[in-house]
Scaffold this active site. Structure first.
Site, PDB file in Angstrom:
ATOM      1  CB  SER A 153      -0.897   0.012   1.245  1.00  0.00           C
ATOM      2  OG  SER A 153      -1.551   1.258   1.399  1.00  0.00           O
ATOM      3  CE1 TYR A 166      -3.988  -1.968   5.312  1.00  0.00           C
ATOM      4  CE2 TYR A 166      -2.967   0.029   4.456  1.00  0.00           C
ATOM      5  CZ  TYR A 166      -3.659  -1.148   4.247  1.00  0.00           C
ATOM      6  OH  TYR A 166      -4.001  -1.518   2.974  1.00  0.00           O
ATOM      7  CE  LYS A 170      -1.578  -4.050   2.987  1.00  0.00           C
ATOM      8  NZ  LYS A 170      -1.854  -5.389   2.396  1.00  0.00           N
TER       9      LYS A 170
END
Length: 303
Positions: A153, A166, A170
């Site tokens: 991401s 998050y 990633k």
């Protein structure tokens, strides 16, 4: 141009029951792949629920004349990840490609994130990718090659609030991708990743914060979301999963009808011995200048 078909090939897709993963599964099935749709139906923050979205996608594929099986195991559990690969081998006899798409989303300010919430991001994104890839690895080696497509991401590069856990998870997947690309090349295994831009359950939950961050109206945000259907990410994933794909260790940014290369570059910098703290301070502009930078490469090709 020759149609890139997957006839007779077996592709495992995690998180295949909704959103981006569903788009991968239906496109690959339409191109002839035998698909394992793996999805445990969890809520977006990783909490378990009784939903079985993989079954619905398998039914959709079968109704369209394709071949697919469902698996509801969790990628975050090592035995569960192994059972996903076992399901592919039991149903279809071999594996040609894996698309690691399963993910969860639980945004929060850094100072408010509990260790458990941070660990959940790593368990699903990083360890889920690692466990499934490791379970598939010996099958791909015995087959003389294969493809692994991971999901990273732009959040790993920062710039979006409340995505510390998050984005860090990633980033770990990106590091795994690059290093597996090096190890896989001698076996004919290419490992790449996509960084999708898509309107999904996860992005929808972050919509109000992004609108506020960028000063967008609700109407503008709706227009942007409408331009990002998740199925537009599937062609890039399918290309990276195809045996003819020459890339290795790369990230394709995709969505909204486009695709581009996402790369890390290294500036020319300053080189001298001895190097002092003052040398760095005095030459900071040159160190930071990327006009003549070059891309840091993993192993480029397995072909």
């Amino acid at each position: 141009m020759t149609d890139l078909r997957f006839d007779g090939q077996v592709v495992v897709i995690t998180g295949g029951g909704r959103g981006i993963g569903r788009g991968h599964a239906t496109l690959l099935a339409a191109k002839g792949a035998r698909v394992v749709v793996a999805d445990n139906g969890a809520e977006i923050d990783g909490r378990a629920c009784a939903s079985r979205p993989a079954d619905a996608v398998v039914e959709e594929i079968v109704q369209a004349g394709g071949r697919a099986v469902a698996c509801s195991a969790s990628v975050a559990d090592e035995a569960g990840a192994q059972s996903i690969i076992d399901a592919a081998v039991d149903a279809f006899g071999h594996i040609d490609a894996v698309i690691n798409n399963a993910g969860v989303h639980d945004p929060g300010l850094f100072e408010e994130l509990s260790t458990d919430r941070i660990r959940r991001m790593l368990d699903v994104h990083y360890f889920g990718t690692l466990f499934v890839s490791r379970a598939a690895w010996p099958h791909l080696i015995r087959a003389g090659g294969g493809r692994i497509v991971n999901t990273v991401s732009e959040a790993m590069l920062g710039g979006i609030p409340e995505l510390t856990s998050y984005g860090a998870a990633k980033g770990a997947v990106w590091g795994l991708t690059r290093n597996l690309a090096t190890e896989g090349a001698p076996h004919g295994i290419a490992v790449n990743a996509i960084a999708p831009r898509a309107y999904t359950r996860m992005s929808a939950s972050q919509g109000p914060q992004l609108a506020q961050l960028y000063g967008m109206s609700e109407e503008t945000m709706d227009e942007i979301n409408a331009s990002m259907p998740p199925e537009l990410c599937a062609p890039a994933a399918a290309f990276l999963a195809h045996r003819s794909c020459p890339l290795n260790g790369e990230v394709l940014l995709t969505g909204m009808g486009g695709v581009s290369r996402l790369a890390v570059v290294r500036s020319q910098g300053v080189w001298k011995q001895p190097l002092t703290v003052e040398d760095i301070a005095e030459n900071l502009d040159q160190i930071m200048n990327v006009d003549d930078a070059y891309v840091t490469e993993a192993t480029r090709s397995v072909l």
